[in-house]
Design a protein around this motif. Structure first.
Motif, short mmCIF file in Angstrom:
data_model
loop_
_atom_site.label_atom_id
_atom_site.label_comp_id
_atom_site.label_asym_id
_atom_site.label_seq_id
_atom_site.Cartn_x
_atom_site.Cartn_y
_atom_site.Cartn_z
N VAL A 86 -5.67 -4.00 17.19
CA VAL A 86 -4.28 -3.10 18.63
C VAL A 86 -3.14 -2.87 17.35
O VAL A 86 -2.83 -1.60 17.52
N THR A 95 -1.29 5.89 16.65
CA THR A 95 -0.71 6.23 17.34
C THR A 95 1.32 6.79 17.09
O THR A 95 1.02 7.55 16.72
N TYR A 106 0.50 9.60 14.62
CA TYR A 106 0.41 10.81 14.68
C TYR A 106 2.51 11.41 15.59
O TYR A 106 1.99 12.57 15.30
N LEU A 107 2.31 10.53 16.55
CA LEU A 107 3.78 10.66 16.82
C LEU A 107 5.08 10.99 16.11
O LEU A 107 5.26 11.75 16.08
N ASP A 167 19.95 24.96 13.10
CA ASP A 167 21.71 25.64 13.46
C ASP A 167 23.03 24.98 13.07
O ASP A 167 23.91 25.10 12.55
N HIS A 178 3.78 14.64 14.72
CA HIS A 178 3.94 15.27 15.35
C HIS A 178 5.60 15.57 15.90
O HIS A 178 5.94 17.17 15.83
N PHE A 179 6.68 14.64 16.18
CA PHE A 179 7.79 15.39 16.20
C PHE A 179 8.89 15.69 14.74
O PHE A 179 9.15 16.98 15.47
N GLU A 180 7.89 15.54 13.78
CA GLU A 180 8.62 16.00 12.11
C GLU A 180 8.46 17.37 12.46
O GLU A 180 9.18 18.18 11.81
N LEU A 202 -4.60 0.85 16.08
CA LEU A 202 -4.62 1.60 16.80
C LEU A 202 -2.82 2.31 17.59
O LEU A 202 -2.86 2.90 17.57
N SER A 203 -2.16 1.01 16.96
CA SER A 203 -0.22 1.47 17.78
C SER A 203 -0.18 2.24 15.99
O SER A 203 0.76 3.08 15.93
N GLU A 255 12.04 24.18 14.08
CA GLU A 255 12.91 24.24 14.84
C GLU A 255 13.76 25.49 14.36
O GLU A 255 14.54 24.90 12.47
N GLU A 298 8.24 19.48 14.88
CA GLU A 298 8.59 20.26 15.63
C GLU A 298 9.83 20.41 15.35
O GLU A 298 10.21 21.91 15.46
N ARG A 299 10.68 19.17 14.94
CA ARG A 299 11.28 19.92 14.18
C ARG A 299 11.39 20.21 13.30
O ARG A 299 12.32 21.60 12.33
#
Lengths: 99, 130, 315
Positions: free
Chosen positions: A72, A79, A82-83, A97, A86-88, A75-76, A94, A90-91
């Motif tokens: 467990v 994950t 990865y999240l 501004d 992934h978020f970094e 796995l967590s 972007e 995207e940031r």
């Protein structure tokens, strides 16, 4: 006796991996390399500690529970890694501004 | 230093730290964090008292602390909901536009999550008095 | 010679204080919440050291997980528009320091008066345990000796969830970005974990009669699983009909009210369980409490009308 020695060896190695992962978080420059250090080293560290403890277990049920903890957490952990990555990503893509 | 004394002292320290922060009147969110720290200190003190029995701890404080943890969660959630409501009212009052529950302030909205994270403390403090 | 256990206790204690300090005084709110989550995890460790596994189970789910989610979500909305920091005036800071230090000193003085060894109610509970319907001390206190307390605690939870639902009635809550909620990695993990969480909370509920575990731990674990499902875009609680949700949220209180009403009508004390069938009653109550705690936890975090799919007008 041999079992105790193996346990000690596995747990010590696991702790060393944890320490190196933590060093990576503290010393590495950006999110991706930090995540890499943390998840790789901690994953292996946890596996080794679970192995060391399983060698000391008195029953099969305890080994099963330890294995469940390891699965467990692995796995967590991956994950969450990865999240965050992934978020970094995207940031980073972007447009900025703010100064 | 046995386990009882160690954690009872820790409980006292946590309670005092949280109390200081609450009394210093920080923002609502920080106040809720501080109240949570105070609560943890109280429960720690209480349950460490239960640990003084030689064979097996006293289950009564355990039962009370167990419901205490869940009730603290509920109280925090209610406090946060009130803080959000207050925040939305203030934003409406100061000319901000409320859209589907998200407040559009003077600044352009990007991904709000990331904004909350990357804001430096100095920035937060600088805009506090408006 | 200092034992290894003392070293471990003191390290946990020092870690708790350091994490609390960081969480309280770091200037960045996000960092502060991150430290608070770590604080919750170490608290769970402290409960284990104090031989309170029931508390460790609840704290790991509540202190480390659920409170963190709640705070992060609120911080994103509130701190995004206006800074939430207010630098206190030096007078206020000085007064608060003095008051807190005074309270701390008084508490330490009181602590030194406390006898280092005392049985408390441990013996009384152990002696009366055979008279109750269960074999685990903590559960017997919660659902038998002090069932009245638990009755009102479930009522407090119900009040809190009503507050949150009323205040968030028109709110659009979004905890993680759309593209992540549709991520195959996240839904894959949740798909694997959801059955494990379900089985494990069922186990905790059953274990509560004779070992650490019980309604509250099972409820918060099940609720955390429900939140995970919502985050991954699998709508369970948020798609429940409102009427059904209301009934399920009040199941714990309703169970207690029904039981005490029936017992009063039968001429017994308020929550004086009958000898025969007491175990069935306690287990039924535990199930009712666990269900309403789980739904309460999900509702507290996601609000009443969570919609994780993107609204049409989103650019």
């Amino acid at each position: 006796m041999v079992l105790d020695g193996l346990s000690l060896l596995a747990v010590t190695a696991g702790v060393l991996f944890f320490v190196s992962g933590t060093l990576g978080i503290l010393r590495f420059p950006d999110v991706f390399s930090r995540l890499h250090a943390l998840t790789k080293a901690d994953g292996l560290g946890l596996g080794l500690i679970v192995l060391g403890l399983a060698l000391q277990a008195t029953s099969l049920a305890v080994i099963g529970k330890l294995a469940l903890v390891w699965i467990v957490a692995a796995l967590s952990g991956s994950t969450a890694c990865y999240l965050m990555a992934h978020f970094e990503l995207e940031r980073a893509q972007e447009p900025h501004d703010r100064a | 230093m046995d386990t009882f004394l160690t954690f009872a002292l820790t409980g006292v320290v946590l309670f005092s730290l949280g109390l200081q922060e609450v009394l210093a009147r920080p923002g609502v969110l920080r106040m809720l964090i501080a109240v949570n720290v105070m609560g943890s200190g109280t429960l720690l003190f209480f349950v460490s008292l239960a640990h003084r029995h030689a064979d097996g701890p006293d289950p009564v404080p355990h039962a009370l602390a167990l419901t205490g943890i869940v009730v603290t969660l509920a109280a925090t959630a209610a406090g946060l909901a009130l803080a959000r409501g207050l925040h939305r009212l203030r934003a409406e009052g100061s000319g901000g536009r409320v859209e589907g529950g998200r407040v559009e302030g003077g600044r352009s909205q990007g991904a709000g999550y990331e904004r909350g994270r990357s804001e430096s403390g100095r920035d937060e403090q600088g805009r506090a008095d408006r | 010679m200092i034992g290894l256990e003392v070293v471990f206790d003191v390290s946990v204690a020092v870690l708790l204080v350091v994490l609390a300090l960081e969480s309280l005084y770091t200037p960045n709110l996000f960092t502060s919440i991150a430290f608070f989550i770590a604080f919750g995890l170490v608290m769970a460790l402290a409960w284990v050291r104090l031989q309170a596994p029931d508390l460790a189970l609840a704290e790991a789910a509540v202190g480390a997980g659920l409170t963190g989610v709640l705070l992060l979500d609120a911080a994103r909305e509130i701190a995004a528009v206006r800074g939430v920091e207010r630098t206190p005036r030096s007078m206020v800071r000085l007064t608060s320091l003095l008051v807190a230090a005074g309270v701390g000193v008084a508490l330490v003085a009181a602590l030194l008066e406390v006898p280092p060894r005392a049985a408390g109610l441990a013996e009384a509970v152990r002696e009366a345990l055979p008279l109750t319907a269960v074999e685990h001390g903590v559960t017997s206190v919660l659902l038998d000796f002090r069932a009245l307390d638990t009755f009102f605690e479930t009522a407090v939870l119900l009040l809190a969830v009503i507050t949150v639902l009323v205040l968030q009635a028109h709110q659009h809550v979004r905890i993680i970005p759309w593209e992540l909620s549709a991520s195959p990695v996240l839904s894959g993990l949740v798909g694997l974990l959801a059955p494990v969480v379900l089985v494990f909370s069922g186990y905790l509920l059953w274990a509560g009669t004779h070992a650490p575990g019980g309604a509250f731990q099972a409820g918060v674990l099940l609720g955390a699983g429900g939140i995970l499902l919502e985050l991954a875009g699998v709508h369970t609680v948020s798609r429940l009909p409102r009427r059904a949700l209301r009934w399920l949220l009040s199941l714990g209180v309703a169970g207690f009210a029904l039981l005490s009403g029936t017992l009063l009508l039968a001429g017994r004390g308020l929550l004086e369980l009958p000898g025969a069938g007491a175990r069935t009653i306690v287990i039924a109550l535990e199930i009712a409490i666990a269900v309403s705690v789980a739904l309460t936890v999900v509702s507290l975090v996601v609000g009443s009308n969570l919609r994780l799919e993107p609204p049409e007008q989103e650019p």
